[in-house]
Design a protein around this motif. Structure first.
Motif, PDB file in Angstrom:
ATOM      1  N   GLN A 104       0.634  -1.563  -0.125  1.00 30.90           N
ATOM      2  CA  GLN A 104       0.242  -0.314  -0.119  1.00 30.90           C
ATOM      3  C   GLN A 104       1.124   1.431   0.058  1.00 30.90           C
ATOM      4  OE1 GLN A 104      -2.600  -1.074   3.385  1.00 30.90           O
ATOM      5  NE2 GLN A 104      -3.970  -1.490   2.728  1.00 30.90           N
ATOM      6  N   THR A 105       1.705   1.261   0.965  1.00 30.20           N
ATOM      7  CA  THR A 105       2.340   2.701   0.313  1.00 30.20           C
ATOM      8  C   THR A 105       4.624   2.196  -0.177  1.00 30.20           C
ATOM      9  OG1 THR A 105       1.639   3.248   2.922  1.00 30.20           O
ATOM     10  CG2 THR A 105       3.444   4.097   1.903  1.00 30.20           C
ATOM     11  N   PRO A 106       4.757   2.142  -0.997  1.00 28.22           N
ATOM     12  CA  PRO A 106       5.823   1.260  -1.649  1.00 28.22           C
ATOM     13  C   PRO A 106       7.064   1.599  -0.486  1.00 28.22           C
ATOM     14  CG  PRO A 106       4.562   2.942  -2.765  1.00 28.22           C
ATOM     15  CD  PRO A 106       4.132   2.766  -1.712  1.00 28.22           C
ATOM     16  N   PHE A 107       7.749   1.291  -0.675  1.00 27.27           N
ATOM     17  CA  PHE A 107       9.714   1.106   0.122  1.00 27.27           C
ATOM     18  C   PHE A 107       9.550   2.804  -0.115  1.00 27.27           C
ATOM     19  CE2 PHE A 107      13.640   0.394   0.548  1.00 27.27           C
ATOM     20  CZ  PHE A 107      13.552   0.800   1.652  1.00 27.27           C
ATOM     21  N   ALA A 108      10.248   3.372  -1.341  1.00 28.77           N
ATOM     22  CA  ALA A 108       9.908   4.293  -1.783  1.00 28.77           C
ATOM     23  C   ALA A 108       9.709   5.828  -1.180  1.00 28.77           C
ATOM     24  CB  ALA A 108       9.784   5.163  -3.292  1.00 28.77           C
ATOM     25  N   HIS A 109       8.283   5.141  -1.123  1.00 30.26           N
ATOM     26  CA  HIS A 109       7.184   6.621  -0.241  1.00 30.26           C
ATOM     27  C   HIS A 109       8.218   6.816   1.800  1.00 30.26           C
ATOM     28  CE1 HIS A 109       4.177   7.892  -2.922  1.00 30.26           C
ATOM     29  NE2 HIS A 109       5.449   6.601  -3.751  1.00 30.26           N
ATOM     30  N   VAL A 110       8.213   5.293   1.902  1.00 28.99           N
ATOM     31  CA  VAL A 110       8.305   5.351   3.019  1.00 28.99           C
ATOM     32  C   VAL A 110       9.395   5.784   3.796  1.00 28.99           C
ATOM     33  CG1 VAL A 110       9.000   3.451   5.176  1.00 28.99           C
ATOM     34  CG2 VAL A 110       7.327   3.226   4.022  1.00 28.99           C
ATOM     35  N   ILE A 111      10.816   5.519   2.807  1.00 31.79           N
ATOM     36  CA  ILE A 111      12.177   6.272   3.075  1.00 31.79           C
ATOM     37  C   ILE A 111      11.992   7.731   3.145  1.00 31.79           C
ATOM     38  CG2 ILE A 111      13.421   4.357   2.401  1.00 31.79           C
ATOM     39  CD1 ILE A 111      14.562   5.712   0.209  1.00 31.79           C
ATOM     40  N   VAL A 112      11.088   8.308   2.138  1.00 32.16           N
ATOM     41  CA  VAL A 112      11.034   9.925   1.194  1.00 32.16           C
ATOM     42  C   VAL A 112      10.199  10.592   2.868  1.00 32.16           C
ATOM     43  CG1 VAL A 112      10.205  11.776   0.230  1.00 32.16           C
ATOM     44  CG2 VAL A 112      11.587   9.602  -0.404  1.00 32.16           C
ATOM     45  N   ILE A 141      10.456   9.256   5.912  1.00 33.32           N
ATOM     46  CA  ILE A 141      11.702   9.140   7.532  1.00 33.32           C
ATOM     47  C   ILE A 141      12.646   9.856   6.855  1.00 33.32           C
ATOM     48  CG2 ILE A 141      12.760   7.667   8.187  1.00 33.32           C
ATOM     49  CD1 ILE A 141      11.658   5.680   7.714  1.00 33.32           C
ATOM     50  N   ALA A 142      12.706  10.542   5.867  1.00 30.76           N
ATOM     51  CA  ALA A 142      13.452  11.608   5.833  1.00 30.76           C
ATOM     52  C   ALA A 142      13.494  12.625   5.658  1.00 30.76           C
ATOM     53  CB  ALA A 142      14.399  11.307   4.280  1.00 30.76           C
ATOM     54  N   GLN A 143      12.337  13.372   5.017  1.00 27.05           N
ATOM     55  CA  GLN A 143      11.687  14.607   5.151  1.00 27.05           C
ATOM     56  C   GLN A 143      11.341  14.693   6.799  1.00 27.05           C
ATOM     57  OE1 GLN A 143       8.379  14.971   2.253  1.00 27.05           O
ATOM     58  NE2 GLN A 143      10.274  14.904   0.455  1.00 27.05           N
ATOM     59  N   ARG A 144      10.515  13.918   7.597  1.00 29.48           N
ATOM     60  CA  ARG A 144      10.742  14.260   9.031  1.00 29.48           C
ATOM     61  C   ARG A 144      11.810  13.896   9.973  1.00 29.48           C
ATOM     62  NH1 ARG A 144       6.512  12.617   6.551  1.00 29.48           N
ATOM     63  NH2 ARG A 144       4.469  13.759   6.669  1.00 29.48           N
ATOM     64  N   GLY A 145      13.285  13.280   9.576  1.00 29.16           N
ATOM     65  CA  GLY A 145      14.410  14.121  10.213  1.00 29.16           C
ATOM     66  C   GLY A 145      14.749  12.799  11.233  1.00 29.16           C
ATOM     67  N   MET A 146      13.721  11.582  11.255  1.00 33.20           N
ATOM     68  CA  MET A 146      13.637  10.730  11.821  1.00 33.20           C
ATOM     69  C   MET A 146      14.573  10.018  12.544  1.00 33.20           C
ATOM     70  SD  MET A 146       9.603   9.394  10.401  1.00 33.20           S
ATOM     71  CE  MET A 146       9.697   8.314  12.402  1.00 33.20           C
ATOM     72  N   GLU A 147      14.471   9.252  13.486  1.00 31.33           N
ATOM     73  CA  GLU A 147      15.913   7.988  13.858  1.00 31.33           C
ATOM     74  C   GLU A 147      15.863   7.097  14.777  1.00 31.33           C
ATOM     75  OE1 GLU A 147      20.083   9.049  17.070  1.00 31.33           O
ATOM     76  OE2 GLU A 147      19.356  10.490  16.430  1.00 31.33           O
ATOM     77  N   GLY A 148      15.936   6.358  14.445  1.00 31.76           N
ATOM     78  CA  GLY A 148      15.143   4.781  14.471  1.00 31.76           C
ATOM     79  C   GLY A 148      15.510   3.695  13.714  1.00 31.76           C
ATOM     80  N   THR A 149      14.937   2.510  13.658  1.00 37.87           N
ATOM     81  CA  THR A 149      15.143   2.035  12.678  1.00 37.87           C
ATOM     82  C   THR A 149      13.785   1.271  11.582  1.00 37.87           C
ATOM     83  OG1 THR A 149      16.348   0.121  14.047  1.00 37.87           O
ATOM     84  CG2 THR A 149      15.381  -0.906  13.206  1.00 37.87           C
TER      85      THR A 149
END
Length: 588
Positions: free
Chosen positions: A13-21, A23-31
């Motif tokens: 439903q949410t492609p991997f490409a969208h997930v990493i974008v 995370i990046a645009q929110r400056g998240m930290e974690g696994t």
């Protein structure tokens, strides 16, 4: 106790490409844990929104290549505040945009592309202000499409339909769309380009004239003390339960028209464990200063514009020596390898894709694949010894050429189109570069025309001279420079006539050069010379009202208009031999 995810969902439903974008645009930290097709997890540790470490199911020599299979994964994912990767794994500093583009080279899912592009509803688009194109790591073919796209606002359908390689165009636009790299273009194209030109001498029509630095990414809440034990904690054995919240998809509601598409959707977040995600609005950084260019020696009348007035030197590539000599301090085996890389790069530059891979025009897919892997095994950039780090750009270029050859020849439709290019005398990197150089200059020449209409003679002269440095044998550019020199303050008549004569040597029936020279003769009192030129224009270009009027006036005044205006039959007949005529052919 097993750690709890703060967000989870399905990659279907949410492609991997969208997930990493996201995370990046929110400056998240974690696994980020991504479940395997059958068992196990791939785990990626993010810091400030960027992947810095990973523990992967499949061994890999480097972090980027190890992550590429995840772009095709359709399993479950979950994001945890804790560090579940631990030390000693694959490490690296990867910009999420470069990783995104590399992953999308394996293909953009049709449904995902449709969902993203549907946000724009057929509206003309352009590059968003401040987008950092260098961060995406586009290869030559992608950059060629991008150069054409940013010259003119266009709809997604028109941009892809007009591209020489539809897959590359789709990949570039998709990557830009989900990273806020596109925005809807509103208003008149000419008005926009004039406004941008007023603000700065740079930029192509329809795109921002300067390139501000990247905006600081919004920062999401991160763990103040992530777990870094030598044995990472293990999340629950199975995938987390599905959230009752509506899953994020590629077809999320878009943002306002002027801001471009909405941010890629955040992974679905259970209401019981939602992290605080403050997303302050960040202003773009100031534009980075341009590096100083040494000022060339100037001579009166025909001088090259000084460095500070150069407007296009960084946008149109010039042929330079890209093949440095090896350092004397290198051991013999390193010097030999250095020469091998240089020789390979030089050779590929003048080869077609068929020659690069050593296959025939009728080779099957298996032969092409085997030839590609045999080449990559020897020339992959990772095989470059540390002593030859200076050659990394050339090694990357070799790899990009080989990859482009494989992609094109493996696709039956693309191979057919490419074969026509080869049969027309093109298809080599050098030929493609030359075409891009000419096309780039032709697009920049439209600015000269705008500046002429606005009577901004100094800027017009500087830009015209730069174009002539790049494409010295173009009659249009010489004729424009002649007009500019004659019209500018002080009227540099002699220099103007030299430029006009140069244009007429290249194309003796050039309309602008003939008309400008006729006006100069008329101003100097050489009425007979002026009338001869006006009559020549009138016969070659019957729709030139000014020339027709001048001929009628001459007849009324009793000047001889017939005896000196003989035209060479085929040489001077009206034909479009200007820059666009050379590229696209005249009317039949």
């Amino acid at each position: 106790m097993a750690p709890e995810p703060i967000a989870h969902g399905s990659l279907e439903q949410t492609p991997f490409a969208h997930v990493i974008v996201s995370i990046a645009q929110r400056g998240m930290e974690g696994t980020l844990a991504v479940w395997g097709e059958t068992s196990g997890q791939d785990r990626l540790y993010f810091r400030d929104g960027q992947v810095v470490r990973a523990r992967l199911l499949q061994p890999s020599a480097d972090l980027v290549r190890g992550l590429l299979p995840l772009f095709r994964r359709t399993t479950t994912y979950a994001f945890y505040r804790e560090d579940l990767v631990g030390p000693g794994q694959l490490e690296g500093a990867i910009d999420y945009r470069a990783l995104l583009v590399a992953g999308l080279r394996g293909g953009v899912p049709d449904d995902a592309a449709e969902g993203v592009f549907a946000r724009f509803a057929g509206q003309p688009l352009r590059l968003a202000r401040g987008v950092d194109l260098a961060a995406y790591g586009f290869i030559a073919r992608e950059q060629a499409f991008l150069d054409a796209f940013r010259a003119m606002p266009s709809t997604v359908a028109a941009a892809i339909g007009g591209a020489g390689h539809a897959k590359s165009a789709t990949r570039v636009l998709y990557a830009l769309a989900i990273t806020r790299g596109l925005e809807v273009f509103e208003g008149s194209f000419e008005r926009q380009s004039l406004t941008e030109m007023t603000q700065s001498g740079e930029g192509a029509p329809g795109r921002p004239s300067s390139a501000p630095g990247r905006s600081s990414a919004p920062q999401g809440t991160r763990s103040s003390a992530p777990a870094t034990a030598s044995t990472p904690a293990t999340p629950s054995a199975g995938p987390p339960a599905r959230s009752t919240a509506t899953p994020a998809t590629a077809s999320a509601t878009p943002a306002t028209a002027t801001a471009g598409p909405s941010t890629p959707a955040t992974p679905s977040t259970p209401s019981t464990a939602t992290p605080s995600t403050a997303t302050p609005s960040a202003a773009p950084a100031a534009p980075r200063p341009r590096p100083a260019t040494p000022q060339p020696t100037r001579t009166s009348g025909d001088a090259t514009p000084p460095a500070q007035n150069r407007q296009i030197s960084s946008r149109i590539p010039r042929e330079t020596d890209r093949y440095p000599a090896p350092r004397a301090s290198l051991p013999p085996e390193a010097q030999e390898r250095w020469q091998q890389v240089i020789t390979k790069a030089r050779t590929l530059d003048e080869q077609t894709y068929f020659q690069m891979l050593g296959v025939s025009h009728s080779a099957n897919a298996e032969s092409i694949r085997d030839a590609y892997f045999a080449q990559v095994k020897k020339w992959h950039p990772d095989r470059l010894p540390p002593d030859l780090a200076e050659l990394r750009p050339l090694a990357d270029e070799i790899f990009q050429h080989l990859t482009s050859a494989h992609e094109t020849l493996s696709d039956v439709d693309e191979r057919g189109k490419y074969l026509k290019t080869v049969q027309g005398g093109g298809g080599t990197p050098k030929a493609d570069r030359e075409l891009q150089r000419i096309l780039g200059a032709a697009m920049e020449f439209q600015k000269v025309e705008v500046l002429i209409r606005r009577k901004e003679w100094d800027r017009a002269e500087a830009l015209a001279r730069e174009l002539l440095e790049i494409v010295p044998n173009e009659a249009d550019y010489h004729a424009a420079l002649g007009l500019i020199l004659w019209s500018s303050e002080g009227g540099k008549t002699e220099a103007a006539l030299r430029s006009l004569d140069e244009a007429l040597m290249l194309f003796e029936g050039h309309e602008r050069a003939l008309m400008t020279k006729a006006r100069i003769f008329d101003r100097q009192g050489n009425k007979a010379g002026a009338v001869r030129l006006f009559e020549k224009v009138a016969k070659l270009y019957p729709k030139n009202v000014d020339a027709q009027r001048q001929v009628r006036l001459a007849k009324m005044r009793g000047l001889d208009t017939g005896s000196h205006a003989a035209l060479e039959d085929d040489k001077s007949k009206k034909s479009d031999t200007g820059i666009f005529g050379k590229l696209f052919g005249g009317k039949k």
